[in-house]
Scaffold this motif. Structure first.
Motif, PDB file in Angstrom:
ATOM      1  N   ASN A  82      49.194 -46.824 -21.957  1.00  7.69           N
ATOM      2  CA  ASN A  82      48.099 -46.539 -22.882  1.00  7.69           C
ATOM      3  C   ASN A  82      48.542 -46.236 -24.315  1.00  7.69           C
ATOM      4  OD1 ASN A  82      46.191 -46.845 -20.851  1.00  7.69           O
ATOM      5  ND2 ASN A  82      46.234 -44.687 -20.306  1.00  7.69           N
ATOM      6  N   TYR A  83      49.714 -45.627 -24.464  1.00  7.50           N
ATOM      7  CA  TYR A  83      50.167 -45.169 -25.777  1.00  7.50           C
ATOM      8  C   TYR A  83      51.586 -45.644 -26.059  1.00  7.50           C
ATOM      9  CZ  TYR A  83      46.212 -42.024 -25.299  1.00  7.50           C
ATOM     10  OH  TYR A  83      44.954 -41.521 -25.122  1.00  7.50           O
ATOM     11  N   LYS A  84      51.801 -46.162 -27.225  1.00  8.71           N
ATOM     12  CA  LYS A  84      53.130 -46.630 -27.620  1.00  8.71           C
ATOM     13  C   LYS A  84      54.137 -45.482 -27.485  1.00  8.71           C
ATOM     14  CE  LYS A  84      55.665 -48.798 -31.360  1.00  8.71           C
ATOM     15  NZ  LYS A  84      55.623 -49.333 -32.718  1.00  8.71           N
ATOM     16  N   GLY A  85      55.208 -45.757 -26.774  1.00  8.62           N
ATOM     17  CA  GLY A  85      56.240 -44.746 -26.558  1.00  8.62           C
ATOM     18  C   GLY A  85      55.810 -43.605 -25.661  1.00  8.62           C
ATOM     19  N   GLY A  86      54.631 -43.712 -25.042  1.00  5.98           N
ATOM     20  CA  GLY A  86      54.148 -42.664 -24.159  1.00  5.98           C
ATOM     21  C   GLY A  86      53.690 -41.414 -24.889  1.00  5.98           C
ATOM     22  N   LYS A  87      53.568 -41.522 -26.177  1.00  4.93           N
ATOM     23  CA  LYS A  87      53.224 -40.363 -27.002  1.00  4.93           C
ATOM     24  C   LYS A  87      51.719 -40.364 -27.276  1.00  4.93           C
ATOM     25  CE  LYS A  87      54.692 -38.216 -31.321  1.00  4.93           C
ATOM     26  NZ  LYS A  87      55.437 -38.409 -32.544  1.00  4.93           N
ATOM     27  N   LYS A  88      51.035 -39.343 -26.770  1.00  6.57           N
ATOM     28  CA  LYS A  88      49.581 -39.253 -26.891  1.00  6.57           C
ATOM     29  C   LYS A  88      49.140 -38.471 -28.131  1.00  6.57           C
ATOM     30  CE  LYS A  88      45.555 -38.009 -24.105  1.00  6.57           C
ATOM     31  NZ  LYS A  88      45.112 -37.517 -22.787  1.00  6.57           N
ATOM     32  N   TYR A  89      49.947 -37.494 -28.541  1.00  9.33           N
ATOM     33  CA  TYR A  89      49.587 -36.633 -29.672  1.00  9.33           C
ATOM     34  C   TYR A  89      50.649 -36.694 -30.754  1.00  9.33           C
ATOM     35  CZ  TYR A  89      46.378 -34.629 -26.252  1.00  9.33           C
ATOM     36  OH  TYR A  89      45.402 -34.447 -25.304  1.00  9.33           O
ATOM     37  N   ASP A  90      50.219 -36.504 -31.980  1.00 15.75           N
ATOM     38  CA  ASP A  90      51.134 -36.468 -33.112  1.00 15.75           C
ATOM     39  C   ASP A  90      51.315 -35.017 -33.551  1.00 15.75           C
ATOM     40  OD1 ASP A  90      52.533 -36.673 -35.490  1.00 15.75           O
ATOM     41  OD2 ASP A  90      51.281 -38.267 -36.323  1.00 15.75           O
ATOM     42  N   ALA A  91      52.455 -34.439 -33.194  1.00 15.26           N
ATOM     43  CA  ALA A  91      52.725 -33.034 -33.508  1.00 15.26           C
ATOM     44  C   ALA A  91      52.755 -32.783 -35.011  1.00 15.26           C
ATOM     45  CB  ALA A  91      54.039 -32.589 -32.883  1.00 15.26           C
ATOM     46  N   ASP A  92      53.138 -33.780 -35.784  1.00 21.87           N
ATOM     47  CA  ASP A  92      53.206 -33.626 -37.237  1.00 21.87           C
ATOM     48  C   ASP A  92      51.836 -33.686 -37.897  1.00 21.87           C
ATOM     49  OD1 ASP A  92      55.973 -33.458 -37.071  1.00 21.87           O
ATOM     50  OD2 ASP A  92      56.234 -35.627 -37.321  1.00 21.87           O
ATOM     51  N   GLN A  93      50.821 -34.073 -37.159  1.00 24.51           N
ATOM     52  CA  GLN A  93      49.453 -34.191 -37.684  1.00 24.51           C
ATOM     53  C   GLN A  93      48.493 -33.275 -36.909  1.00 24.51           C
ATOM     54  OE1 GLN A  93      48.099 -36.805 -39.958  1.00 24.51           O
ATOM     55  NE2 GLN A  93      50.203 -37.134 -40.627  1.00 24.51           N
ATOM     56  N   ASP A  94      48.921 -32.024 -36.689  1.00 26.03           N
ATOM     57  CA  ASP A  94      48.114 -31.031 -35.984  1.00 26.03           C
ATOM     58  C   ASP A  94      47.677 -31.529 -34.605  1.00 26.03           C
ATOM     59  OD1 ASP A  94      46.912 -28.492 -35.751  1.00 26.03           O
ATOM     60  OD2 ASP A  94      44.971 -29.285 -36.414  1.00 26.03           O
ATOM     61  N   TYR A  95      48.577 -32.231 -33.929  1.00 28.82           N
ATOM     62  CA  TYR A  95      48.358 -32.756 -32.586  1.00 28.82           C
ATOM     63  C   TYR A  95      47.130 -33.672 -32.501  1.00 28.82           C
ATOM     64  CZ  TYR A  95      52.069 -29.683 -31.235  1.00 28.82           C
ATOM     65  OH  TYR A  95      53.283 -29.073 -31.140  1.00 28.82           O
ATOM     66  N   ARG A  96      46.977 -34.457 -33.530  1.00 30.51           N
ATOM     67  CA  ARG A  96      45.917 -35.461 -33.532  1.00 30.51           C
ATOM     68  C   ARG A  96      46.236 -36.471 -32.435  1.00 30.51           C
ATOM     69  NH1 ARG A  96      45.921 -40.546 -35.491  1.00 30.51           N
ATOM     70  NH2 ARG A  96      47.927 -40.228 -36.487  1.00 30.51           N
ATOM     71  N   GLN A  97      45.195 -36.856 -31.675  1.00 31.36           N
ATOM     72  CA  GLN A  97      45.418 -37.840 -30.622  1.00 31.36           C
ATOM     73  C   GLN A  97      45.654 -39.208 -31.255  1.00 31.36           C
ATOM     74  OE1 GLN A  97      42.835 -37.512 -27.292  1.00 31.36           O
ATOM     75  NE2 GLN A  97      43.462 -39.467 -26.421  1.00 31.36           N
ATOM     76  N   LEU A  98      46.694 -39.887 -30.767  1.00 40.54           N
ATOM     77  CA  LEU A  98      47.060 -41.191 -31.291  1.00 40.54           C
ATOM     78  C   LEU A  98      46.177 -42.284 -30.686  1.00 40.54           C
ATOM     79  CD1 LEU A  98      50.916 -40.669 -31.169  1.00 40.54           C
ATOM     80  CD2 LEU A  98      49.483 -40.742 -33.205  1.00 40.54           C
ATOM     81  N   GLU A  99      46.257 -43.456 -31.259  1.00 40.85           N
ATOM     82  CA  GLU A  99      45.418 -44.568 -30.832  1.00 40.85           C
ATOM     83  C   GLU A  99      45.800 -45.040 -29.423  1.00 40.85           C
ATOM     84  OE1 GLU A  99      44.318 -49.131 -32.165  1.00 40.85           O
ATOM     85  OE2 GLU A  99      45.574 -47.905 -33.471  1.00 40.85           O
TER      86      GLU A  99
END
Length: 159
Positions: free
Chosen positions: A102-119
Motif C-alpha cells: 500500500n505504501y512506498k517503502g512500507g512507510k505510512k506516516y511522515d514523522a517530519d510532517q507531524d506524522y501526516r499519513q502518506l499517499e
C-alpha cells in the motif's frame, strides 16, 4: 487514524515482557489482539522470527511454509504459546506485506510532517502477492481444529 498509535504507547501497561521466558512460564502469556507480543516473547521470537521474510513471493512462500511447519510442531508438542506465536508471525507477514503493497517503502506516516499519513497506493505490487501467501497460511493456522480448541481452553483458563 490520524496519527500512529505508537506515539502514545504506555510500555508499563503492556502485558508482554522482555524478561520472561514464555516456555518456562507459559502462564504469563496472554493471547491478546492481533500480533501483540510477537516481537517480545522469547524463546519463540528467536525461534520463529529468523524465518520471517517477505521480500519476494518466493521468499514469502518459503518463509510462511517454514513458520506454518513450526506452528504444527508446536501443536504436536501441545505448546499453545508457540503455536499462537507462529500464528501471529503468519498474521504479521500478511499485515506488513500489505503495508509495503500500500505504501512506498512500507512507510505510512511522515514523522517530519507531524506524522501526516502518506499517499496510499504507492507501494510494491509484488508485496500484495507476498501478503496473499501469508494470508492463506495464517487462515489455515487459525482454522486448525487443535489450535481452535487449545485457544478456547487457554482463554477460558487464563485470558
Amino acid at each position: 487514524m490520524d496519527k500512529p498509535s505508537y506515539l502514545n504507547f504506555d510500555h508499563s501497561k503492556y502485558e508482554w515482557k522482555t524478561d520472561i521466558d514464555y516456555r518456562v512460564h507459559p502462564e504469563a502469556y496472554r493471547v491478546g489482539k492481533g500480533e501483540q507480543g510477537v516481537l517480545i516473547c522469547e524463546p519463540y521470537k528467536s525461534e520463529i522470527g529468523r524465518y520471517w521474510r517477505f521480500k519476494t513471493p518466493d521468499i514469502a512462500n518459503e518463509s510462511s511454509e517454514k513458520i506454518y511447519k513450526l506452528f504444527l510442531e508446536y501443536l504436536r508438542a501441545d505448546d499453545f504459546v508457540g503455536a499462537d506465536m507462529a500464528r501471529k508471525y503468519l498474521q504479521m507477514g500478511y499485515t506488513r506485506a500489505r503495508r509495503y503493497a500500500n505504501y512506498k517503502g512500507g512507510k505510512k506516516y511522515d514523522a517530519d510532517q507531524d506524522y501526516r499519513q502518506l499517499e496510499r497506493g504507492t507501494g510494491d505490487a509484488q508485496k500484495a502477492i507476498c501478503a496473499s501467501i501469508f494470508y492463506d497460511r495464517w487462515k489455515s493456522a487459525e482454522a486448525n481444529e487443535k489450535y481452535v480448541k487449545l485457544k478456547k481452553q487457554w482463554r477460558d483458563e487464563r485470558g
